[in-house]
Design an enzyme around this catalytic site. Structure first.
Site, short mmCIF file in Angstrom:
data_model
loop_
_atom_site.label_atom_id
_atom_site.label_comp_id
_atom_site.label_asym_id
_atom_site.label_seq_id
_atom_site.Cartn_x
_atom_site.Cartn_y
_atom_site.Cartn_z
N LYS A 1 0.85 -1.32 0.22
CA LYS A 1 -0.30 0.09 0.61
C LYS A 1 0.45 1.21 -0.48
CE LYS A 1 -2.58 -1.04 4.20
NZ LYS A 1 -1.24 -2.89 4.38
N ARG B 1 -1.09 -9.21 13.30
CA ARG B 1 -1.41 -7.91 12.43
C ARG B 1 -2.28 -8.55 11.35
NH1 ARG B 1 3.58 -5.53 11.37
NH2 ARG B 1 2.97 -4.13 10.56
N ARG C 1 -10.08 0.01 9.94
CA ARG C 1 -9.28 -1.34 9.92
C ARG C 1 -11.01 -2.77 10.33
NH1 ARG C 1 -4.19 -0.02 9.57
NH2 ARG C 1 -3.19 -1.60 10.57
N ARG D 1 11.14 -1.23 12.05
CA ARG D 1 9.90 -0.87 12.50
C ARG D 1 9.70 -1.71 13.60
NH1 ARG D 1 4.62 0.29 9.03
NH2 ARG D 1 3.93 -0.69 10.84
N ARG E 1 12.12 -5.86 6.03
CA ARG E 1 12.60 -4.29 5.54
C ARG E 1 12.83 -3.65 6.80
NH1 ARG E 1 6.25 -1.49 5.38
NH2 ARG E 1 5.99 -2.71 7.11
P1 AMP Z 1 -0.33 0.63 9.45
O1 AMP Z 1 1.11 1.16 9.57
O2 AMP Z 1 -1.15 0.86 9.19
O3 AMP Z 1 0.76 -1.51 9.61
O4 AMP Z 1 0.17 0.59 11.35
C1 AMP Z 1 0.28 1.14 12.31
C2 AMP Z 1 -0.47 0.18 13.20
O5 AMP Z 1 -1.06 1.45 14.17
C3 AMP Z 1 -1.43 -0.59 13.47
O6 AMP Z 1 -0.35 -1.87 13.90
C4 AMP Z 1 -1.83 -0.55 14.83
O7 AMP Z 1 -1.58 -0.85 16.05
C5 AMP Z 1 -2.13 1.20 14.67
N1 AMP Z 1 -3.51 1.37 13.53
C6 AMP Z 1 -2.80 2.06 12.22
N2 AMP Z 1 -4.41 2.57 11.69
C7 AMP Z 1 -4.98 1.85 12.24
C8 AMP Z 1 -6.17 1.56 12.77
N3 AMP Z 1 -7.68 1.88 11.78
N4 AMP Z 1 -7.05 1.48 14.00
C9 AMP Z 1 -6.74 0.47 14.37
N5 AMP Z 1 -5.59 0.86 14.75
C10 AMP Z 1 -4.58 1.51 13.78
#
Ligand code: AMP
Length: 291
Positions: free
Chosen positions: A80, A248, A155, A237, A194
């Site tokens: 993405k 996740r 999410r 990360r 990564r």
């Molecule tokens: P991402 O970069 O989108 O993988 O987000 C990293 C982390 O942020 C996720 O593993 C969640 O802990 C939190 N996070 C991001 N977006 C959301 C969302 N829409 N709802 C809940 N947690 C989120």
């Protein structure tokens, strides 16, 4: 190489946010600044095409002038972040990544960041209320007037319903859910290899996008993984570990995938095979974007 270039603009937002974010509204304005900068970096908008995007390409639009509201959907590591800048450039609307906003809040040590930090590091989801508040504030910024691309949000089905209710208030609706599909076993290899350059967000991979500093047979480490442009050490990360990724992915399948069923009846879900080279993924994405 394309992976590195493609996501290089993402962390601009992160850097801006990290300096100042202490409330939801500050998160919004900093993200908007990044968005402005990103738009300045790409070609000038084509008015005719924009008009077509905004007015004619929304299967679910309630009104002729409804916004383009796109959800960039897919598991962690689906690409993405790599594909988003091209979608932004094509549609000329900003990308709103809840993950980037939350990481910036964590880095800034803000109240939001304190609430989110540990749950993010363990690979869990922060509360629906928290992310919905962030998005509610952010989409009121001027740069979202013509529409926006949601990345990492919604999410959960609950978040999707809260989003729908929010959009209904302005006569808008989700116009496109672009779902990138990649098998879990491929994601593990992608995510756990990564490394990123924190300041710029340039992303590398120990196998697929090696930095120049990683010689043949070298073990990836902070000494051997250096940013091509600055020579600074790269980092992983906190949630890009096999353990956090397992959680996740579990959460993705249990809580996030049902969102597709939520939006399918509206005819707005488009699935793309993202288990191919980035250029081929982009060709498939272009085919489903509004013309
Ligand atoms: P991402 O970069 O989108 O993988 O987000 C990293 C982390 O942020 C996720 O593993 C969640 O802990 C939190 N996070 C991001 N977006 C959301 C969302 N829409 N709802 C809940 N947690 C989120």
């Amino acid at each position: 190489m394309s992976l590195v270039c493609a996501i290089s603009l993402r962390p601009l937002m992160l850097c801006l946010l990290a300096g100042s974010a202490s409330s939801f509204s500050m998160l919004g304005s900093a993200a908007r600044s990044a968005s402005d900068a990103r738009r300045a970096a790409v070609r000038a908008p084509d008015d005719e095409r924009l008009h077509a995007v905004r007015c004619c390409a929304q299967p679910n639009a309630l009104a002729a002038e409804s916004k383009m509201v796109m959800i960039l959907f897919g598991p962690p590591g689906a690409g993405k972040g790599s594909q988003a800048p091209k979608v932004v450039e094509t549609l000329d609307i900003p990308q709103l990544s809840t993950g980037d906003m939350l990481r910036a809040a964590v880095a800034a040590g803000s109240e939001v960041g304190k609430q989110a930090k540990s749950v993010m590091e363990s690979g869990g989801l922060v509360s629906d209320e928290l992310v919905v508040s962030i998005i509610r504030d952010r989409i009121q910024e001027d740069d979202c007037e013509g529409g926006f691309i949601l990345d990492g949000f919604p999410r959960t089905v609950e978040q999707a319903k809260m989003l729908d209710a929010m959009l209904e208030g302005t006569g808008d609706a989700v116009s496109l859910v672009l779902a990138l599909e990649v098998p879990d076993e491929v994601l593990t290899e992608r995510i756990c290899g990564r490394w990123v350059h924190k300041a710029s967000g340039r992303s590398y991979h120990v196998k697929f996008a090696k930095p120049k500093s990683l010689g043949e047979g070298d073990e990836p480490s902070e000494a051997t993984m250096l940013d091509d442009e600055t020579g600074e050490p790269l980092m992983q990360r906190a949630d890009d570990t096999e353990e956090a990724l397992g959680k996740r992915l579990q959460g993705y399948h249990a809580q996030t995938v049902p969102i597709l069923d939520h939006y399918s009846p509206a005819g707005v879900v488009k699935k793309v095979d993202a288990n191919v080279k980035p250029d081929a993924v982009w060709t498939s994405i272009e085919a489903v974007l509004p013309k």
